[in-house]
Each structure stands twice: as structure tokens, then as C-alpha cells.
Design an enzyme around this catalytic site. Structure first.
Site, PDB file in Angstrom:
ATOM      1  N   ASP A 171     -16.496 -10.528 -16.904  1.00 18.50           N
ATOM      2  CA  ASP A 171     -15.914 -10.561 -17.995  1.00 18.50           C
ATOM      3  C   ASP A 171     -14.479 -11.333 -17.729  1.00 18.50           C
ATOM      4  O   ASP A 171     -13.663 -11.317 -18.667  1.00 18.50           O
ATOM      5  CB  ASP A 171     -15.492  -9.091 -18.353  1.00 18.50           C
ATOM      6  CG  ASP A 171     -14.704  -8.376 -17.311  1.00 18.50           C
ATOM      7  OD1 ASP A 171     -14.610  -9.161 -16.247  1.00 18.50           O
ATOM      8  OD2 ASP A 171     -14.251  -7.042 -17.552  1.00 18.50           O
ATOM      9  N   GLU A 210       1.905 -31.964 -22.454  1.00 18.75           N
ATOM     10  CA  GLU A 210       0.649 -31.520 -22.114  1.00 18.75           C
ATOM     11  C   GLU A 210       0.611 -30.679 -20.505  1.00 18.75           C
ATOM     12  O   GLU A 210       0.128 -29.810 -20.476  1.00 18.75           O
ATOM     13  CB  GLU A 210      -0.398 -32.643 -22.108  1.00 18.75           C
ATOM     14  CG  GLU A 210      -1.671 -32.028 -22.988  1.00 18.75           C
ATOM     15  CD  GLU A 210      -2.661 -33.350 -22.961  1.00 18.75           C
ATOM     16  OE1 GLU A 210      -3.761 -33.234 -23.185  1.00 18.75           O
ATOM     17  OE2 GLU A 210      -2.134 -34.655 -23.170  1.00 18.75           O
TER      18      GLU A 210
END
Lengths: 220, 220
Positions: free
Chosen positions: B81, B113
Site C-alpha cells: 500500500d 522545481e
DNA sequence: GCAAAAGTGTTTTCAATACACCCATGG
DNA sequence: CCATGGGTGTATTGAAAACACTTTTGC
């Protein structure tokens, strides 16, 4: 294009024990081509809904049953040509177990299919597994300097001469018997069980065990 | 059935440098959902015909250009998960670089960025990347005890007070200034360059460099 | 009683620690 | 000349290394 040829993922188990002061690894005999008759690490393709760690555990349970190995991940091998005509990435695990447990449960293991080899006397090894084994022996070397790690191989009793052999064999060093003993006792790492080793030539050795308190001290 | 839901493999880069005695890590700002506006490790899905190592290098070259990072693999994260609605396994790499090179080439990097963060002041982190970063900081801690590793961060000159800060910050210990100096010099690890640090308050510190001979000795 | 292997004690050397004063620079 | 931070020397402690003889067992 991504994944045109399916990339597969597997786990491989490097299970080690120590006998007579020397490392042994458990290998599986290949019954089919390729590498028929060669020996290999137990491996298993990754199942969809489990982690690499669980996949590795499952691999061992399916192959040789429910032993209490202590696994940890070491490296993921991904060379493009590590297996011909396929793309298989393999995540490696080291498992450790003491020799006494192994001897007790040895009958669980099919001798024709699975066998322990001293690392200095390995048979013909399939794929790149010899490279993987050697990589993991290197990892054990690193870990063994930390005394705590040896507990995995000696949960119960051991003699100091035997433990010394382990260090000398794995680390490729020579140690003075008296200084080795002094170091371990001064570090408060081991305790005398009061028992002695019987049989064998010469004076019987005292049996020691690792103390509980172990606070991760480095030897050497 | 194996691989009904496609299992994907990616690499993630944990690039570290040291500034003012403190570790920094390079992160990428996410421009899209999920986790838009969060920061993440540079990652790249594994291409078919290259190793994880090469995939990781390519990732960095594509994203921020041709820096001379020094990468090594640490761990493969595979929790089922770890990313919702997908199955992605991620192999982690640590890269190291000295701060001077970073400063020289900083203009190559788009500030909006990509950004360096002190590890004690991390922003909001996407996915399980904070867990991965912390895992890798632990690895650095292990490595830094081996003096040789610090060369990666200080290929040229450094002052002893700064180097001491590194040890104190990363290992969370306090060291006596005089003993620290003595230890490094006695170990034959460093040499005086003959130059001094200028600027700043107080007496200028001597500049040292790591010697070539370094034979993998442990500090602390 | 002899061979084989284990156990023990002492001295020397060197690294680790603890600690206080002086030095070079900027303002 | 003063504040700031950097550099140095010494004494003490403790672990590491080097080394030779004695003890316990089996045969």
C-alpha cells in the site's frame, strides 16, 4: 516502450548457519533445465499482493517449511543479462539460523533437493547466484564485526575457541587466544554457563552464552 | 494470478550534500495530483533494457543534468500500500556531492522545481518518501563513521571546526575540539593545505584536505 | 605419563579522555 | 582593545597487543 518484454521480480534467500566455526549456506538442486544439476539459491517470483519481505518468507515456507529464520534485505540485482532471454530482477535476503535448530529439524529437509555447503566448498552454482552469495558473505562480514549479530548463530552455548574460529575464518585475521577471551569478557558480552564441552581431544572447553544486555559494541 | 495488476518498478534518488556542517537533500516539487505542491524524491519508472543503477542515473540526467553524483543502492521498498491504487516497487539510491560543485552549477537547476532542504527542515513530502529519506539518512549515519565517506562531501578543502559540526550533527554526539583534531591528524587522514579560511568572526581556521592513502579507519 | 587443546596473568604500548590557556582576526 | 572563534600541550586512564606457562582431559 515500457514493459514490452515483461519485467519480472523475484526474491532470493541466502540462508546461513555456522558449523565448526565456518559459514554454511543452504542451496537447492535444480531438477530442470536450464542449469539442471546445478545448485541455486531458493527463489520465488513476486506475488501480486505481498511485499518482497513476505514473498521471501513464503518462498522458504513453501520449499522447506516453517523455520524461524531471521531475514533482512540486502540488495536488488538487476543486470539486464543476469538471466538469458528473460528480464528478471532479484531482491536478495540473508537469513540466519543456529546450527542446533538445523540439526534438530534436518529431517524436514529433503537431502536430495536441499543441502548445506561450506562457503569455501561451493558446488556448481546456477545463474549469477555465486555472485549473489559472495555479495552476501561480504554483508555478513560487515555485520559480524558487531558482536550482537553472532547471537543469531549462537542463541545457546558456545566455546570461546569455536567463536574465535568464526572471527578468524570470516574476517581473515589471526587473534591471540588470551586477548580474545579478555576482550569478550571485559566487554561484558558473554557469561560462563558453568558447563563444559565434553568429548574431543584435550581439555574440555567451558561453555559460554551471550548476555542479554548487549549494547551493540564493535569487536575489532 | 501473477501480475494481473501490473507491478511496476521505479528508482528513487536521495541526493545529499553538506552545507555548514548539516545534511541537505534535493527534492522535486510535484506539479500534478496526487500530492500536488508536495515535495518528492526524483523517481523514474524502470526502463526495459537497463539496470536499476543505470535507470537511476538516467533519471537524474534527464531531470537536472549531468552532475557527477556518486550513487549506491540502499533498499527496495515494496509495501503493497505504499502507493494507493497502484503497485509500485521502488529501489532507493543515495547520491552524494560536495557543496562547492553544487553552488557552481546551481543555475542548471530550476529553483521552482528542485530545491535543497536541510534534513531538519523538510517540507511536506509526497507518498512514503519521508520514510525513505529517513531510512537513507540512517544509512549515511552508518557510513559517516567510516571517515572515507566524508571525502565525497569534501573533495577539496574544509576546516576542522566545520567537519566537527558534521559529526556532531549527524551522529548526535559532542566532541572535544582538541581531541577531534588530534584524532584526525594521528590517523593520518587529513593534511594542512597551508591556506586559511577568511571572513567570518574570530581567528580564521586552517584549511585541510583528506589524504589520498585513506585506509578505511573508523572514527568513533 | 604423554599428547592435545584450553585456560590464565603480566608487562608494554598507544589511543581516548579530560582539561586551560594562548593566538589571529574584525570592528 | 575587546569580542569571537580557532589553535595548542599535558597528564591520566584504559584498552590493545605481545608473550609463556599451567591445567584438564583421553588414551
Amino acid at each position: 516502450m515500457q514493459n514490452r518484454l515483461q519485467i519480472k521480480i523475484e526474491t532470493n534467500s541466502n540462508i546461513f548457519t555456522i558449523e565448526k566455526g565456518q559459514l554454511k549456506v543452504l542451496l537447492e538442486k535444480r531438477k530442470n533445465e536450464p542449469f539442471k544439476g546445478y545448485w541455486a539459491l531458493p527463489t520465488k517470483l513476486l506475488e501480486e499482493n505481498i511485499s518482497l519481505e513476505d514473498n521471501n518468507k513464503k518462498c522458504i515456507i513453501e520449499k522447506i517449511g516453517n523455520f524461524d529464520f531471521n531475514f533482512f534485505q540486502t540488495h536488488t540485482f538487476s543486470d539486464v543479462d543476469r538471466i538469458i532471454d528473460q528480464r528478471v530482477i532479484s531482491t536478495s535476503f540473508i537469513g540466519t539460523i543456529d546450527n542446533i535448530t538445523i540439526n534438530l529439524k534436518q529431517d524436514q529437509i529433503d537431502e536430495d533437493e536441499y543441502k548445506w555447503f561450506y562457503i569455501n566448498q561451493l558446488p556448481k552454482i546456477a545463474y549469477d547466484h555465486e555472485k549473489i552469495i559472495n555479495f552476501n558473505i561480504g554483508k555478513i562480514k560487515e555485520k559480524i564485526i558487531n558482536s550482537d549479530f553472532l547471537k543469531r548463530f549462537y542463541p545457546s552455548d558456545f566455546t570461546l575457541p569455536e567463536l574465535q574460529l568464526v572471527y578468524e575464518d570470516i574476517l581473515k585475521i589471526e587473534i591471540d587466544r588470551r586477548n580474545f577471551r579478555k576482550k569478550l569478557i571485559n566487554m561484558d558480552m558473554i557469561e560462563d554457563t558453568g558447563y563444559k564441552n565434553d568429548g574431543g581431544n584435550g581439555r574440555p572447553a567451558k561453555l559460554y552464552r551471550f548476555k542479554e544486555n548487549n549494547t551493540q559494541k564493535n569487536l575489532f
